[in-house]
Design a protein around this motif. Structure first.
Motif, PDB file in Angstrom:
ATOM      1  N   LEU A 271     -60.817 -10.225  -4.127  1.00  0.00           N
ATOM      2  CA  LEU A 271     -61.866  -9.228  -4.376  1.00  0.00           C
ATOM      3  C   LEU A 271     -61.717  -8.065  -3.413  1.00  0.00           C
ATOM      4  CD1 LEU A 271     -64.812 -11.747  -4.802  1.00  0.00           C
ATOM      5  CD2 LEU A 271     -63.866 -10.285  -6.615  1.00  0.00           C
ATOM      6  N   LEU A 272     -61.770  -6.859  -3.931  1.00  0.00           N
ATOM      7  CA  LEU A 272     -61.750  -5.682  -3.064  1.00  0.00           C
ATOM      8  C   LEU A 272     -63.145  -5.476  -2.479  1.00  0.00           C
ATOM      9  CD1 LEU A 272     -59.576  -3.315  -5.284  1.00  0.00           C
ATOM     10  CD2 LEU A 272     -58.884  -4.569  -3.228  1.00  0.00           C
ATOM     11  N   PRO A 273     -63.241  -4.716  -1.376  1.00  0.00           N
ATOM     12  CA  PRO A 273     -64.553  -4.547  -0.745  1.00  0.00           C
ATOM     13  C   PRO A 273     -65.607  -4.108  -1.773  1.00  0.00           C
ATOM     14  CG  PRO A 273     -62.842  -3.606   0.625  1.00  0.00           C
ATOM     15  CD  PRO A 273     -62.174  -4.033  -0.646  1.00  0.00           C
ATOM     16  N   GLY A 274     -66.719  -4.845  -1.779  1.00  0.00           N
ATOM     17  CA  GLY A 274     -67.834  -4.478  -2.651  1.00  0.00           C
ATOM     18  C   GLY A 274     -67.757  -5.050  -4.056  1.00  0.00           C
ATOM     19  N   GLU A 275     -66.577  -5.535  -4.460  1.00  0.00           N
ATOM     20  CA  GLU A 275     -66.472  -6.028  -5.844  1.00  0.00           C
ATOM     21  C   GLU A 275     -67.299  -7.289  -6.072  1.00  0.00           C
ATOM     22  OE1 GLU A 275     -62.361  -4.423  -7.797  1.00  0.00           O
ATOM     23  OE2 GLU A 275     -62.228  -6.350  -6.755  1.00  0.00           O
ATOM     24  N   GLY A 276     -67.577  -8.030  -4.977  1.00  0.00           N
ATOM     25  CA  GLY A 276     -68.345  -9.260  -5.133  1.00  0.00           C
ATOM     26  C   GLY A 276     -69.821  -9.073  -4.821  1.00  0.00           C
ATOM     27  N   ARG A 277     -70.280  -7.852  -4.775  1.00  0.00           N
ATOM     28  CA  ARG A 277     -71.687  -7.612  -4.422  1.00  0.00           C
ATOM     29  C   ARG A 277     -72.596  -8.007  -5.589  1.00  0.00           C
ATOM     30  NH1 ARG A 277     -74.591  -4.727  -0.632  1.00  0.00           N
ATOM     31  NH2 ARG A 277     -76.487  -3.703  -1.397  1.00  0.00           N
ATOM     32  N   LEU A 278     -73.545  -8.902  -5.286  1.00  0.00           N
ATOM     33  CA  LEU A 278     -74.423  -9.434  -6.331  1.00  0.00           C
ATOM     34  C   LEU A 278     -75.861  -9.014  -6.063  1.00  0.00           C
ATOM     35  CD1 LEU A 278     -73.083 -13.129  -6.438  1.00  0.00           C
ATOM     36  CD2 LEU A 278     -72.388 -11.198  -7.889  1.00  0.00           C
ATOM     37  N   ALA A 279     -76.461  -8.319  -7.019  1.00  0.00           N
ATOM     38  CA  ALA A 279     -77.898  -8.042  -6.933  1.00  0.00           C
ATOM     39  C   ALA A 279     -78.632  -9.376  -7.110  1.00  0.00           C
ATOM     40  CB  ALA A 279     -78.270  -7.060  -8.037  1.00  0.00           C
ATOM     41  N   PRO A 280     -79.903  -9.462  -6.716  1.00  0.00           N
ATOM     42  CA  PRO A 280     -80.623 -10.720  -6.936  1.00  0.00           C
ATOM     43  C   PRO A 280     -80.517 -11.148  -8.398  1.00  0.00           C
ATOM     44  CG  PRO A 280     -81.912  -9.248  -5.558  1.00  0.00           C
ATOM     45  CD  PRO A 280     -80.722  -8.462  -6.011  1.00  0.00           C
ATOM     46  N   GLY A 281     -80.149 -12.403  -8.605  1.00  0.00           N
ATOM     47  CA  GLY A 281     -80.020 -12.932  -9.972  1.00  0.00           C
ATOM     48  C   GLY A 281     -78.640 -12.744 -10.567  1.00  0.00           C
ATOM     49  N   ALA A 282     -77.788 -11.908  -9.957  1.00  0.00           N
ATOM     50  CA  ALA A 282     -76.467 -11.644 -10.537  1.00  0.00           C
ATOM     51  C   ALA A 282     -75.473 -12.742 -10.139  1.00  0.00           C
ATOM     52  CB  ALA A 282     -75.950 -10.285 -10.090  1.00  0.00           C
ATOM     53  N   ALA A 283     -74.371 -12.815 -10.884  1.00  0.00           N
ATOM     54  CA  ALA A 283     -73.384 -13.882 -10.658  1.00  0.00           C
ATOM     55  C   ALA A 283     -71.967 -13.332 -10.731  1.00  0.00           C
ATOM     56  CB  ALA A 283     -73.551 -14.975 -11.714  1.00  0.00           C
ATOM     57  N   ILE A 284     -71.046 -14.008 -10.078  1.00  0.00           N
ATOM     58  CA  ILE A 284     -69.619 -13.677 -10.204  1.00  0.00           C
ATOM     59  C   ILE A 284     -68.836 -14.988 -10.347  1.00  0.00           C
ATOM     60  CG2 ILE A 284     -69.149 -13.621  -7.691  1.00  0.00           C
ATOM     61  CD1 ILE A 284     -67.245 -11.220  -8.377  1.00  0.00           C
ATOM     62  N   ALA A 285     -67.858 -14.970 -11.231  1.00  0.00           N
ATOM     63  CA  ALA A 285     -67.086 -16.203 -11.479  1.00  0.00           C
ATOM     64  C   ALA A 285     -65.664 -16.026 -11.000  1.00  0.00           C
ATOM     65  CB  ALA A 285     -67.098 -16.533 -12.964  1.00  0.00           C
ATOM     66  N   SER A 286     -65.091 -17.095 -10.512  1.00  0.00           N
ATOM     67  CA  SER A 286     -63.661 -17.077 -10.180  1.00  0.00           C
ATOM     68  C   SER A 286     -62.883 -17.280 -11.470  1.00  0.00           C
ATOM     69  CB  SER A 286     -63.323 -18.209  -9.205  1.00  0.00           C
ATOM     70  OG  SER A 286     -63.310 -19.448  -9.897  1.00  0.00           O
ATOM     71  N   PRO A 287     -61.606 -16.862 -11.493  1.00  0.00           N
ATOM     72  CA  PRO A 287     -60.783 -17.267 -12.647  1.00  0.00           C
ATOM     73  C   PRO A 287     -60.499 -18.763 -12.575  1.00  0.00           C
ATOM     74  CG  PRO A 287     -59.477 -16.027 -11.031  1.00  0.00           C
ATOM     75  CD  PRO A 287     -60.876 -16.077 -10.498  1.00  0.00           C
ATOM     76  N   TRP A 288     -59.987 -19.328 -13.635  1.00  0.00           N
ATOM     77  CA  TRP A 288     -59.550 -20.713 -13.580  1.00  0.00           C
ATOM     78  C   TRP A 288     -58.375 -20.830 -12.602  1.00  0.00           C
ATOM     79  CZ3 TRP A 288     -62.185 -24.663 -15.406  1.00  0.00           C
ATOM     80  CH2 TRP A 288     -62.949 -24.571 -16.566  1.00  0.00           C
ATOM     81  N   LEU A 289     -58.408 -21.851 -11.800  1.00  0.00           N
ATOM     82  CA  LEU A 289     -57.242 -22.238 -11.005  1.00  0.00           C
ATOM     83  C   LEU A 289     -56.678 -23.482 -11.680  1.00  0.00           C
ATOM     84  CD1 LEU A 289     -55.502 -22.059  -8.333  1.00  0.00           C
ATOM     85  CD2 LEU A 289     -57.079 -23.794  -7.433  1.00  0.00           C
ATOM     86  N   TYR A 290     -55.443 -23.391 -12.157  1.00  0.00           N
ATOM     87  CA  TYR A 290     -54.813 -24.530 -12.842  1.00  0.00           C
ATOM     88  C   TYR A 290     -53.995 -25.344 -11.846  1.00  0.00           C
ATOM     89  CZ  TYR A 290     -55.984 -22.802 -17.491  1.00  0.00           C
ATOM     90  OH  TYR A 290     -56.660 -22.404 -18.623  1.00  0.00           O
TER      91      TYR A 290
END
Ligand code: DGJ
Length: 760
Positions: A271-290
């Motif tokens: 993730l680049l700086p700020g790309e993982g910033r979550l407002a309250p209630g927001a979510a971010i998912a990782s890709p699948w790791l196989y």
């Protein structure tokens, strides 16, 4: 029996793999065993397994045994790379302590929640386990998915939701899988344009082997697959664990050995700086790791990925096994930007005569795109190059019964284009007054801007609606550097990658049966994220068969042959300048999705006749090639390579024997043919299409009428007549082998193998 609803020990088993998942006491989920099948285990056995694998307390560590979670965390004594890092704007929330709050499981499409007391000793086949985790103090909820797939692959992903009242920024979300310490050799890949996926090996030592990709695309130098195995593992030997991050943007792979005596392999999005910033209630998912395990070398790892891709809903545009992957003519190396209806029509006619089934018009048909400096982004047919539009060519091609394919590069834009002039704010840039360095004279179009996404979508959709286009070659020719939304300066690689996936999904939904090839300056976008959607990948812009031998060999570690674009080019390679015989070019291309990329107007009658026989052979063999199991082996200090495909029933096989170098010894001994059934008898046919390669000395078994006792070298000048076939017990082919010919470098021949009787 523990009654805590969060205590589970789940044993999933399939295809020779066991995965034992543990959430004892609601602690962060850990894998007690990932590897060879353990056979049926009782609840007591699983409790014993936990005791068996729990490490002794390290003399200089925390006063509890180290726990290696799938999202490893310092709260469990883990002092390596954490699975989840992040913080709130005030600096709090940096050390998550996740515990399990619930467990659900989906088996054969049915989902259920495991009630208290059940599942402490659950044993099942392939299944998806969905674990809810939380750190209430920090205001974080995590959904962790762990799945064992029918192919025996394991995959994990995590989604973090901000349940707090202020913004939370996720910095890193990187799952990891445990690997026993006997695995001490690493294999992953590097590469560059025209030399994608070159293998690199090193010893595993204490510390972290980290591969970071910041190109905003998968990359010609992507790690591809990170293997950690027992020393000296090879195609058929050694125990190996491997991971692959299924993402087409910035991403990581890592292997880490702690001095506390554990090691893991993992990966995730970078993730680049700020790309993982979550407002309250927001979510971010990782890709699948196989994750893939093999008890017997690299071929098993490859086959698990092939089986998984063949399980996709559509595979190469059709439900698997849709194996008639059309012979393709791509005109890039024939005409480059020089588009002319009469020339391209002639190429289409020649292609049809040869048995080609798909014709692909490459870069240069749109806007002001007469070279690579302008027009990118203007997806309307150029009146200058195509005064009558594309219809005459499309009709010529489809009139021959061939499919028509068209090139696009939808994520990119030339600054010299109508689109850039109309919407400069759609160009990715760190700010209104700054522009990233151009690459191939182009910039990145910001598809995270809904209007830009819609514009590109509608432009492609209009062309697909107007013309009978079965196939898109989807290109992507530059890295994403300083890739941000111009108005705000916010990094946008994460969202851009997801926007591209949405674009593919939407176009495919609107045009059922549409196939899309993933091309990126050759093979710089080959990953399981794009392959959830792609029907083919372009392995490399280098079609030199010698270079392709290596690239195809290692691309197939992840990608089955039917998805690997593999072309026969002109005799002189456009990227290396080397000259090769048609037979070497074709034998190298035939184990793949066959195509031609050659100005057929310049081919001689002899070449066209030979090409016809190769195309016929491909059509005859493609069902085997695209449903079979891949095997690879080396002879003569790596100078001679055997690559084969065997039917699952082991009643058919096709091998190519390729001299990639000049061995120090000649001949290179016996060619043992891997994978055959030792209990069967087989008919072996040496196949040399076209003139026999120069410099060969064939062994007696291959020469018509030769007596090995008296005529070991053969008589006379010129190439000998080869036997039509030889009938040999499978055990001999597998364990003794056939004497190799003396081979000249950069030549190849084929062996077709057919079982003589039914299964024993
Ligand atoms: C790069 C691709 O890899 C080539 O095959 C060709 O399509 C060019 N781009 C066209 O610009």
């Amino acid at each position: 029996m523990p009654t805590d609803p969060t205590t589970r020990r789940l044993h999933l088993r399939v295809a020779g793999v066991s995965l034992v998942l543990d959430t004892t006491g609601g602690r962060v989920p850990a894998i007690l065993h990932w590897g060879a099948d353990l056979g049926p285990l009782t609840g007591t056995d699983l409790a014993t397994l936990l005791a068996a694998v729990t490490p002794a307390i390290s003399s200089n560590g925390p006063d509890v045994p180290l726990r290696t979670g799938i999202l490893p965390q310092s709260a469990d004594g883990w002092l390596g790379r954490p699975g989840l890092t992040g913080s709130r704007d005030d600096g709090s929330g940096t050390a998550p302590r996740l515990t399990v709050t619930g467990v659900r499981i989906t088996e054969q499409g049915t989902e259920r929640t495991l009630p208290a007391g059940e599942g402490t000793d659950l044993e099942t086949g392939p299944a998806l386990v969905m674990l809810d985790l939380a750190d209430e103090l920090l205001g974080l909820a995590v959904r962790l998915d762990v799945e064992l797939l029918p192919s025996g692959l394991v995959r994990v992903r995590a989604e973090v939701t901000n349940t707090g009242e202020t913004a939370y920024t996720v910095h890193q979300l990187t799952p990891a899988l445990p690997v026993p310490l006997d695995a001490d050799e690493l294999l992953d890949f590097g590469g560059r344009w025209t030399k994608e996926r070159t293998p690199q090996r090193r010893a595993m030592v204490t510390g972290t082997h980290l591969r970071e990709n910041r190109r905003g695309r998968t990359g010609a130098d992507a790690a591809h697959l990170l293997h950690l195995g027992t020393s000296g593992f090879d195609f058929a030997t050694g125990e190996i664990w491997a991971v692959h991050t299924a993402f087409s943007g910035n991403h990581t792979h890592h292997a880490e050995r702690l001095s506390a005596g554990v090691q893991v392999i993992g990966g995730g999005e970078l993730l680049l700086p700020g790309e993982g910033r979550l407002a309250p209630g927001a979510a971010i998912a990782s890709p699948w790791l196989y994750g893939a395990h093999s008890a017997a070398g690299l071929d098993t790892i490859a086959r698990r990925f092939h089986a998984h891709l063949r399980d996709r809903e559509t595979h190469g545009g059709l439900p698997y096994p849709g194996t008639d992957r059309p012979v393709t003519l791509n005109v890039w190396e024939a005409v480059y930007f020089d588009h002319d209806l009469s020339v391209l029509s002639e190429l289409a006619d020649r292609a049809a005569e040869l048995g080609v089934e798909r014709f692909v018009l490459d870069d240069g048909w749109f806007g002001s795109r007469r070279d690579d400096t302008s027009g990118l982004g203007d997806w309307t047919v150029s009146e200058e190059a195509w005064p009558g539009g594309l219809a005459p060519l499309v009709e010529r091609v489809t009139g021959h019964g061939m499919q028509f394919g068209l090139w696009f590069e939808p994520e990119m834009i030339n600054e010299d284009s109508d689109l850039a002039r109309a919407h400069p704010e759609w160009i990715m840039a760190p700010g209104p007054d700054r522009m990233p360095l151009p690459a191939r004279h182009q910039q990145v179009l910001n598809l995270t801007i809904p209007e830009a996404w819609q514009h590109v979508h509608d432009a492609i959709d209009a062309l697909l609606t107007e013309h009978d286009i079965a196939y898109i070659k989807w290109d992507h020719n530059r890295d994403l550097v300083e890739a941000a939304t111009r108005a705000t300066g916010a990094a946008a690689v994460h969202e851009q990658t997801l926007a591209v996936y949405r674009l593919w999904d939407s176009l495919k939904a609107a045009h059922p049966g549409l196939e899309i090839e993933s091309c990126s300056s050759g093979g710089a976008r080959v990953d399981l994220g794009i392959l959830e959607r792609a029907d083919r990948i372009w392995v490399s812009d280098c079609i030199d068969p010698l270079e392709r031998a290596t690239m195809n060999r290692w691309t197939s570690q992840l990608v089955p042959l039917e998805l690997m674009g593999s072309h026969i080019a002109s005799g002189g390679s456009h990227t290396t300048g080397r000259l090769h015989s048609l037979s070497f070019r074709a034998a190298s291309a035939i184990l793949g999705h066959l195509g031609i990329e050659w100005d057929l107007r310049r081919a001689t009658e002899e070449e066209l006749a030979e090409l016809r026989t190769w195309i016929a052979l491909y059509k005859e063999q493609r069902e085997l090639l695209f449903t079979g199991d891949l095997v690879r082996a080396d002879r003569g200090q790596d100078a001679v390579w055997i690559t084969g495909v065997l039917s699952p029933e082991r009643d058919r096989a096709l091998y190519t024997v390729t001299a990639v170098g000049t061995p120090d010894i000649a001949p290179v001994g016996a060619l043992r043919l891997p994978g055959l059934d030792p209990r069967r008898r087989y008919r072996v046919r040496p196949l040399v299409l076209g003139p026999q390669p120069t410099g060969y000395v064939w062994p007696a078994w291959a020469r018509e009428g030769a007596d090995p006792a008296t005529d070991a070298k053969g008589a006379g000048y010129g190439p000998p007549a080869l036997v039509d076939h030889l009938d040999v017990p499978g055990a001999v082919l597998l364990r003794t082998g056939l004497a190799a010919p003396v081979m000249a470098p950069e030549t190849a021949f084929l062996l077709e193998v057919t079982a003589l009787a039914d299964r024993p």
